[in-house]
Design an enzyme around this catalytic site. Structure first.
Site, short mmCIF file in Angstrom:
data_model
loop_
_atom_site.label_atom_id
_atom_site.label_comp_id
_atom_site.label_asym_id
_atom_site.label_seq_id
_atom_site.Cartn_x
_atom_site.Cartn_y
_atom_site.Cartn_z
N GLU A 156 -57.95 -30.37 6.84
CA GLU A 156 -59.01 -30.31 7.86
C GLU A 156 -60.17 -29.46 7.33
O GLU A 156 -59.95 -28.41 6.72
CB GLU A 156 -58.44 -29.70 9.14
CG GLU A 156 -59.42 -29.58 10.27
CD GLU A 156 -60.14 -30.90 10.55
OE1 GLU A 156 -59.48 -31.90 10.82
OE2 GLU A 156 -61.39 -30.93 10.46
N PHE A 157 -61.39 -29.90 7.60
CA PHE A 157 -62.57 -29.18 7.09
C PHE A 157 -63.45 -28.63 8.21
O PHE A 157 -64.56 -28.18 7.95
CB PHE A 157 -63.38 -30.11 6.18
CG PHE A 157 -62.62 -30.58 4.97
CD1 PHE A 157 -62.51 -29.78 3.84
CD2 PHE A 157 -61.97 -31.81 4.98
CE1 PHE A 157 -61.78 -30.21 2.74
CE2 PHE A 157 -61.24 -32.25 3.88
CZ PHE A 157 -61.15 -31.44 2.75
N ARG A 159 -65.24 -26.34 11.08
CA ARG A 159 -65.59 -24.91 11.12
C ARG A 159 -65.45 -24.42 12.55
O ARG A 159 -65.88 -25.11 13.48
CB ARG A 159 -67.06 -24.70 10.69
CG ARG A 159 -67.35 -25.04 9.27
CD ARG A 159 -68.84 -25.22 9.05
NE ARG A 159 -69.36 -26.33 9.85
CZ ARG A 159 -70.64 -26.67 9.95
NH1 ARG A 159 -71.55 -25.98 9.30
NH2 ARG A 159 -71.02 -27.68 10.68
N LYS A 211 -58.68 -29.47 -0.60
CA LYS A 211 -58.97 -28.48 0.45
C LYS A 211 -59.20 -27.09 -0.17
O LYS A 211 -60.18 -26.41 0.14
CB LYS A 211 -57.81 -28.44 1.45
CG LYS A 211 -57.91 -27.34 2.49
CD LYS A 211 -59.08 -27.51 3.42
CE LYS A 211 -59.25 -26.30 4.32
NZ LYS A 211 -60.44 -26.34 5.13
N GLY A 264 -65.46 -14.08 5.73
CA GLY A 264 -64.31 -13.52 6.44
C GLY A 264 -63.60 -14.65 7.15
O GLY A 264 -63.75 -15.81 6.77
N CYS A 267 -59.76 -18.48 7.12
CA CYS A 267 -59.57 -19.49 6.08
C CYS A 267 -59.97 -19.02 4.68
O CYS A 267 -59.11 -18.90 3.81
CB CYS A 267 -60.34 -20.76 6.43
SG CYS A 267 -59.58 -21.61 7.82
N LYS A 270 -57.90 -16.10 2.85
CA LYS A 270 -56.51 -16.43 2.49
C LYS A 270 -56.46 -17.62 1.52
O LYS A 270 -55.59 -17.68 0.65
CB LYS A 270 -55.67 -16.70 3.74
CG LYS A 270 -55.89 -18.06 4.37
CD LYS A 270 -54.84 -18.36 5.44
CE LYS A 270 -55.15 -19.64 6.19
NZ LYS A 270 -55.14 -20.87 5.41
P1 NAD Z 1 -53.94 -20.72 14.68
O1 NAD Z 1 -53.28 -19.46 14.28
O2 NAD Z 1 -55.16 -20.69 15.52
O3 NAD Z 1 -52.87 -21.64 15.43
C1 NAD Z 1 -51.61 -21.93 14.94
C2 NAD Z 1 -50.69 -22.26 16.12
O4 NAD Z 1 -49.44 -22.72 15.60
C3 NAD Z 1 -50.38 -21.03 16.99
O5 NAD Z 1 -50.68 -21.32 18.33
C4 NAD Z 1 -48.86 -20.84 16.78
O6 NAD Z 1 -48.19 -20.36 17.94
C5 NAD Z 1 -48.42 -22.24 16.43
N1 NAD Z 1 -47.14 -22.32 15.74
C6 NAD Z 1 -46.68 -21.54 14.72
N2 NAD Z 1 -45.46 -21.95 14.32
C7 NAD Z 1 -45.14 -23.01 15.10
C8 NAD Z 1 -44.02 -23.89 15.15
N3 NAD Z 1 -43.00 -23.75 14.31
N4 NAD Z 1 -44.01 -24.87 16.07
C9 NAD Z 1 -45.05 -25.03 16.93
N5 NAD Z 1 -46.14 -24.24 16.91
C10 NAD Z 1 -46.19 -23.26 16.01
O7 NAD Z 1 -54.22 -21.52 13.33
P2 NAD Z 1 -55.52 -22.37 12.93
O8 NAD Z 1 -56.66 -21.46 12.70
O9 NAD Z 1 -55.65 -23.51 13.88
O10 NAD Z 1 -55.08 -22.92 11.50
C11 NAD Z 1 -54.05 -23.88 11.35
C12 NAD Z 1 -54.07 -24.40 9.93
O11 NAD Z 1 -55.29 -25.13 9.70
C13 NAD Z 1 -54.04 -23.32 8.86
O12 NAD Z 1 -53.31 -23.78 7.76
C14 NAD Z 1 -55.50 -23.14 8.48
O13 NAD Z 1 -55.65 -22.67 7.17
C15 NAD Z 1 -56.01 -24.56 8.61
N6 NAD Z 1 -57.44 -24.65 8.91
C16 NAD Z 1 -58.01 -23.81 9.80
C17 NAD Z 1 -59.37 -23.93 10.10
C18 NAD Z 1 -60.03 -22.97 11.07
O14 NAD Z 1 -61.27 -22.97 11.13
N7 NAD Z 1 -59.31 -22.17 11.84
C19 NAD Z 1 -60.15 -24.91 9.47
C20 NAD Z 1 -59.52 -25.78 8.58
C21 NAD Z 1 -58.17 -25.64 8.30
#
Ligand code: NAD
Length: 445
Positions: A156-157, A159, A211, A264, A267, A270
């Site tokens: 996913e990309f 923001r 990614k 910061g 994403c 890490k």
């Molecule tokens: P987040 O922390 O906001 O949400 C993750 C959710 O997963 C939490 O609600 C947590 O309770 C739940 N969870 C954890 N373990 C679980 C399980 N075993 N079963 C069911 N639910 C579970 O995370 P996010 O920011 O949405 O990021 C998710 C992924 O997407 C990461 O790998 C991140 O790197 C990637 N990503 C994030 C963004 C961003 O802008 N936040 C953009 C692109 C990609």
């Protein structure tokens, strides 16, 4: 209409699920966090994301979007069993900088133990190269009896802050799988979107690498311009003009050339670390990535150094900001989000406190999250309360509401008219004409 389950209802899972529902699919979002799901069932958002609440409520009312804490309910609804399950759980940094995969493992195990019909498992979490194969092994080994499945990587990309629009108008869709038919089925989900570029189908590992390489490149642009800003400061050039001048070149582009506090959030930090870790494990020395991370850490330190230089005590010891009140405008890692993971302002506040300074702060939406991690910080009602009695103000997040502050009023309220602008939001000559001692980042004074 497809039947879709989404595992993990955070920034990515909730936006993905809601947008797929908005496109007419039936989506059920599952999370292990019971409070989060209970609130969502009442239409209360667990995160701040512009436009999300209205979209969630509308699709819930239309019966296309629902929430559960049960894997069985998410996958095996007898009326409409899920055809595709998206894994969108968090993958935070582990102790050595590696991506922590325990949530992905838990999700894969639970899917394997619960599924009662063939499934396409789509990995949307950002995961190290090779994780797709690992997930397939886990599912195969944990299934009570063999049921066919495929694994597709679909990084996913989007923001934070513009997540819905990014999801609905992606630059490209990347899909990776050994199973061409499964990848095509995932591709079909995206056909109604306004995809600016292609829907690219490649192998699992390459999709996973795309990614990391994309995020690392954007982080590199940010550290690059911060390095240039440093040099500008020494030589009297203005990095904002430099970035503008560079950005007109189509080969370079203006995006991600804003000098300031560095990157910061949940994403970039890490993901750069995880990519460097992957390289190190393979015996490759990721020199550029190491430099990107060092420059990024320096960007935060140099803001505090500027504050010390302007209002600090004349001491070579610690407590250089003892007796000083520093106001911080913004706590989120960037504007339009409440996310404070790896937030630059939070780090800066801790450095000021370590120097003996007292901190007051304000953020339009991130204060509830910040209150959970900060100690001894006075959280204020508005920027003017922050300014009152402050020896210096740090502009730390580029929220729109900070762009048009009543600076005359701010100056009157402050103990000393010192502003360190970590986002280069203000115009140095204007600030000086208003009587401020003003420092931006790389603004050539
Ligand atoms: P987040 O922390 O906001 O949400 C993750 C959710 O997963 C939490 O609600 C947590 O309770 C739940 N969870 C954890 N373990 C679980 C399980 N075993 N079963 C069911 N639910 C579970 O995370 P996010 O920011 O949405 O990021 C998710 C992924 O997407 C990461 O790998 C991140 O790197 C990637 N990503 C994030 C963004 C961003 O802008 N936040 C953009 C692109 C990609």
């Amino acid at each position: 209409m497809k039947s879709i389950a989404v595992i993990g209802v955070g920034y990515v899972g909730l936006v993905t699920g809601t947008c797929f529902a908005d496109l007419g699919n039936r989506v059920i979002c599952m999370d292990v966090d019971e409070e989060r799901i209970a609130k969502l069932k009442q239409g209360i958002m667990p995160i701040y994301e512009p436009g999300l609440e209205e979209m969630v409520r509308r699709n819930m009312a239309a019966g296309r979007l629902s929430f559960t804490t049960s894997y069985a309910e998410a996958l095996n609804n007898p009326e409409c069993p899920a055809e595709l399950v998206f894994i969108a759980v968090n993958t935070p940094a582990g102790v050595d900088g590696e991506a922590e995969l325990r949530y992905v493992r838990a999700a894969a195990e639970a899917i394997a133990q619960t599924m009662d019909h063939p499934l396409i498992i789509v990995n949307k979490s950002t995961v190290p190269v090779g994780t797709g194969d690992w997930v397939a092994d886990i599912v195969r080994n944990k299934q009570p009896k063999p049921i066919p499945f495929s694994v597709v990587s679909n990084p996913e990309f989007l923001r934070e802050g513009s997540a819905i629009s990014d999801f609905m108008n992606p630059d490209r869709i990347v899909l990776g799988s050994l199973d061409e038919e499964a990848a095509q089925k995932v591709a079909q989900l995206y056909l109604p979107l306004r995809v600016q570029g292609p829907i690219m189908i490649t192998d699992l590992r390459t999709a996973e690498m795309i990614k990391y390489a994309s995020n690392a490149f954007l982080a590199t642009k940010i550290s690059f311009i911060n390095e240039i800003a440093n040099i500008c400061e020494a030589l009297g050039a203005d990095v904002k003009e430099v970035a503008a001048g560079m950005g007109y070149d189509k080969r370079i582009g203006r995006a991600f050339l804003d000098a300031g506090l560095g990157y910061g959030g949940s994403c970039f930090p890490k993901d750069v670390k995880a990519l460097a870790h992957m390289a190190n494990v393979q015996g490759k020395h990721p020199q550029l990535l190491e430099a990107v991370m060092q420059i990024n850490a320096d960007a935060r330190r140099s803001i505090v150094a500027k504050v010390r230089a302007l209002v600090g005590n004349n001491s070579t010891h610690l407590n250089r900001l003892e007796g000083k009140t520093i106001g911080v405008l913004g706590l989120a890692f960037k504007a339009n989000t409440d996310d404070i993971r790896e937030s630059q302002p939070i780090d800066i506040i801790r450095m000021i406190q370590a120097d003996g300074g007292t901190v007051k702060a304000y953020d339009p939406v991130a204060m509830p999250n910040a209150a959970k991690v900060l100690q001894n910080v006075k959280l204020c009602q508005d920027p003017y309360e922050v300014a009152e009695g402050s020896d210096a103000l740090i502009l730390a997040t580029e929220w729109n509401e900070f762009k048009n502050l009543d600076l005359v009023r701010i100056k009157k309220l402050m103990k000393q008219p010192v502003i360190v602008d970590g986002r280069n939001l203000y115009d140095p000559p204007v600030m000086r004409s208003l009587g401020f001692i003003y420092r931006g980042v790389g603004r050539g004074y």
